[in-house]
Structures are given as structure tokens and as C-alpha cells.
Design an enzyme around this catalytic site. Structure first.
Site, mmCIF file in Angstrom:
data_model
loop_
_atom_site.group_PDB
_atom_site.id
_atom_site.type_symbol
_atom_site.label_atom_id
_atom_site.label_comp_id
_atom_site.label_asym_id
_atom_site.label_seq_id
_atom_site.Cartn_x
_atom_site.Cartn_y
_atom_site.Cartn_z
ATOM 1 N N ASP A 1 0.857 -1.170 0.000
ATOM 2 C CA ASP A 1 0.000 0.000 0.000
ATOM 3 C C ASP A 1 0.904 1.234 0.000
ATOM 4 O OD1 ASP A 1 -2.534 1.365 0.197
ATOM 5 O OD2 ASP A 1 -2.033 1.781 2.285
ATOM 6 N N ASP B 1 -0.334 5.100 0.737
ATOM 7 C CA ASP B 1 -0.672 6.080 1.775
ATOM 8 C C ASP B 1 -0.599 5.430 3.152
ATOM 9 O OD1 ASP B 1 -1.387 8.435 0.197
ATOM 10 O OD2 ASP B 1 -3.050 7.225 -0.533
#
Length: 343
Positions: free
Chosen positions: A27, A29
Site C-alpha cells: 500500500d 498512503d
């Protein structure tokens, strides 16, 4: 894979994770960066993992930017990446739409450039208004400057009975100044106005996992994220292992209370966890030991004894809480035990 649907404690790994797995599905963010700036230790850790032969793929529910823009940003941060290394929920939802509409169909795009580019790549034509004769509505994160009028356009079209798609339903998104509303909050606006339900592509749902597998060809992947309800649940749904890092939106108390589908295989402070083995958590009658710590349940509270690395204490507490909870949510008082760790 050692994926366990009934996992009651974090797994251990004698081998460094970047050697045990061939691909990290990362991922962005809250894991690699926040508010556009690299998270501490991210750049060096990813460089070391790559140098050791691990393939790095960046899997994000954020549909705002194109893979080219994301790869350029990562490279500027010191994390060299190609557009082909980036998989977005915009790509996943575009494939979902293209599977249901003919080539060349018009689609009302409520979002940023990343969504429009992904739709065009699938042979679809993004349009701006409900009056442009769209065949469907697709909603993705459009950034903090998205106007209320865009939600109105989506509502007009959805109320006419058009199929409605959403890139993802993350309610929040981390930034440099804190936690802000995400695409899920915008989807709720349209849901409230129309009473309709969208088809969703992003993590933790199968279309995103499908897109990731198709684009990376990973054989032994590990999902790396900061969210229990997207990254970790997505790994659970895909039958692969996961590493939760504590650099984003999830805190220790939330991990302890996680139901089975939200329980990560491994837990670590940050991306340095990719470069090390993970200590084993061992049961000892009604207690669980990790490193120098022992966790157990006393009455309606979790208790922790010992000393050492605070992460080992958290791992032990997870084992005790998850074993107590069974298939449900913990409900134990963990305040005193967590305070002793000072995570």
C-alpha cells in the site's frame, strides 16, 4: 501460503520476509508515504528489499493519480519505480466496468485523472455530465478540491437507473496534516442521495486482488499495509499473508480487537519489518510468550509481564486477545497493558 482463517496469534518467520516472499504488494498512503513525503525508514528499507531480489509492487486504493504519476513521485522520493509497478483501484474498477459494457461506451467519471486514464485504457469514453448519455457512473477519489456539483452529477445519473461503480470505499485517507475524508465518504453522499449501492472494485474486494495478480504475476506475495479493513482483509480474502505496519491509520488497540479477517500474519513498526524475520509467539498454558514478554487474560483485562522490545509485547498481547475472542471481537480492557509498552 500459511494463510489461516482461524488465526489466533501472529505468525513467526525465521527467514527475513524479503527472502520468504517473492513480491511485496505495498500500500502507499500510510505505508510508503504520507502527505506526499516518505515515511521514515521507507526508502532505505525498500531499497534493501529490492537489492535482495524482492519484487516491489505498489497497490493503492487511491484512484486520483495515474500509475505514471505515482511511479514518478516514488522515484523522486528515492524509491525507483516504473508505471508497471503500480496497481490502482482505478485500474481495477475500469476492468470491472469494461467486463460489463461494450467497447466505446460512455462512462460518467466522477474523480481525477487516474480514473479517466484507466477507463480509456479499457476502451471506455469518460464524460463529465449526466446529460452526456453515459451508460454507467464510476466514482473514484478526486482529491480535496472535488466540488459538490460532481456528486450531484453522479446522483442524477444513478437515479436514472444507470449502473454505479466505485473504485473503493475507504472512508478516510491519511495526509501530512492528519486524516481526511476518502472516497468512501464521497460514495456515501451519493448513496444517501439515491438509495443505490455501487459495485466496488478496490481492496479488500476480489476485483482488486484479481487486478494485482494479473499485473504482477506474483507467486509468493505478501501484502503490506496499514489498514485492517482494506489491506489485511484483502490479503485474507485473497488467501495470502500480510504485514501490518504501524505508520498509518491503525493503532495497537484496533489490532487487539480485530476479528479473524482483520488479523495480520505479522506486525511491525514500519517497513524495516520486511528485512527481518518475525519472532515466534508461543503458547504456555493460558499465556502467550514473545521475546521477553508474557501476555495473558486476568478477569476482563489483558495483562502483560516482562520486558524487552515493545513490538514483542504487542505480538504477545495479540495472541492472548485473539485466543480469548475466538471468532468475535475481543472486548477486553487492554489500556493498562498497552500503556506499559509505550508504543
Amino acid at each position: 501460503m500459511s494463510h489461516q482463517q482461524d488465526r489466533v496469534r501472529p505468525s513467526g518467520s525465521a527467514t527475513a520476509l524479503n527472502e520468504a516472499y517473492d513480491t511485496a504488494l505495498l500500500d502507499l498512503d500510510g505505508v510508503v508515504y504520507a502527505g506526499g513525503e516518505a515515511i521514515v525508514h521507507a526508502v532505505d528499507s525498500l531499497a534493501a528489499a529490492r537489492a535482495g531480489g524482492m519484487h516491489l509492487a505498489y497497490v493503492t486504493n487511491n484512484a486520483l493519480r495515474t500509475p505514471d504519476a505515482v511511479a514518478e513521485h516514488l522515484t523522486e522520493l528515492g524509491v525507483p519505480a516504473e508505471p508497471s509497478d503500480v496497481i490502482t483501484s482505478a485500474q481495477a474498477v475500469a476492468r470491472l466496468v469494461a467486463d460489463q459494457l461494450p467497447s466505446g461506451a460512455r462512462v460518467l467519471a466522477i474523480g481525477g485523472e487516474g480514473l479517466r486514464v484507466a477507463l480509456r485504457e479499457r476502451g471506455l469514453e469518460p464524460v463529465e455530465s449526466a446529460d452526456d448519455d453515459p451508460a454507467a457512473v464510476v466514482q473514484g477519489y478526486g482529491g480535496p478540491d472535488m466540488t459538490w456539483g460532481r456528486f450531484a452529477e453522479a446522483s442524477y445519473a444513478v437515479r436514472r437507473g444507470l449502473p454505479w461503480f466505485a473504485s473503493n470505499t475507504d472512508l478516510t485517507i491519511p495526509g501530512a496534516r492528519g486524516i481526511a475524508p476518502g472516497n468512501g465518504a464521497a460514495v456515501e453522499v451519493v448513496r444517501i442521495a439515491t438509495g443505490a449501492e455501487p459495485q466496488v472494485a478496490g481492496k479488500p474486494l476480489p476485483p482488486m486482488h484479481r487486478e494485482t495478480v494479473l499485473r504482477t504475476g506474483a507467486q509468493r506475495p505478501i501484502v503490506v499495509g496499514d489498514r485492517l479493513d482494506t489491506d489485511i482483509e484483502g490479503a485474507f480474502n485473497g488467501g495470502v499473508d500480510s504485514l501490518l505496519v504501524l505508520t498509518g491509520v491503525t493503532d495497537a488497540a484496533q489490532i487487539l480487537a480485530a476479528p479473524p479477517e482483520h488479523r495480520p500474519t505479522y506486525v511491525d513498526r514500519d517497513l524495516r519489518g520486511l528485512l527481518t524475520g518475525q519472532p515466534e509467539v508461543t503458547p504456555d498454558m493460558d499465556a502467550y510468550r514473545c521475546g521477553g514478554w508474557t501476555a495473558l487474560v486476568r478477569g476482563d483485562a489483558l495483562a502483560l509481564e516482562g520486558e524487552g522490545d515493545a513490538l514483542d509485547g504487542l505480538r504477545a498481547l495479540c495472541a492472548a486477545a485473539w485466543a480469548f475472542a475466538g471468532a468475535g471481537v475481543c472486548g477486553l480492557d487492554a489500556g493498562k497493558a498497552l500503556a506499559s509498552l509505550q508504543l
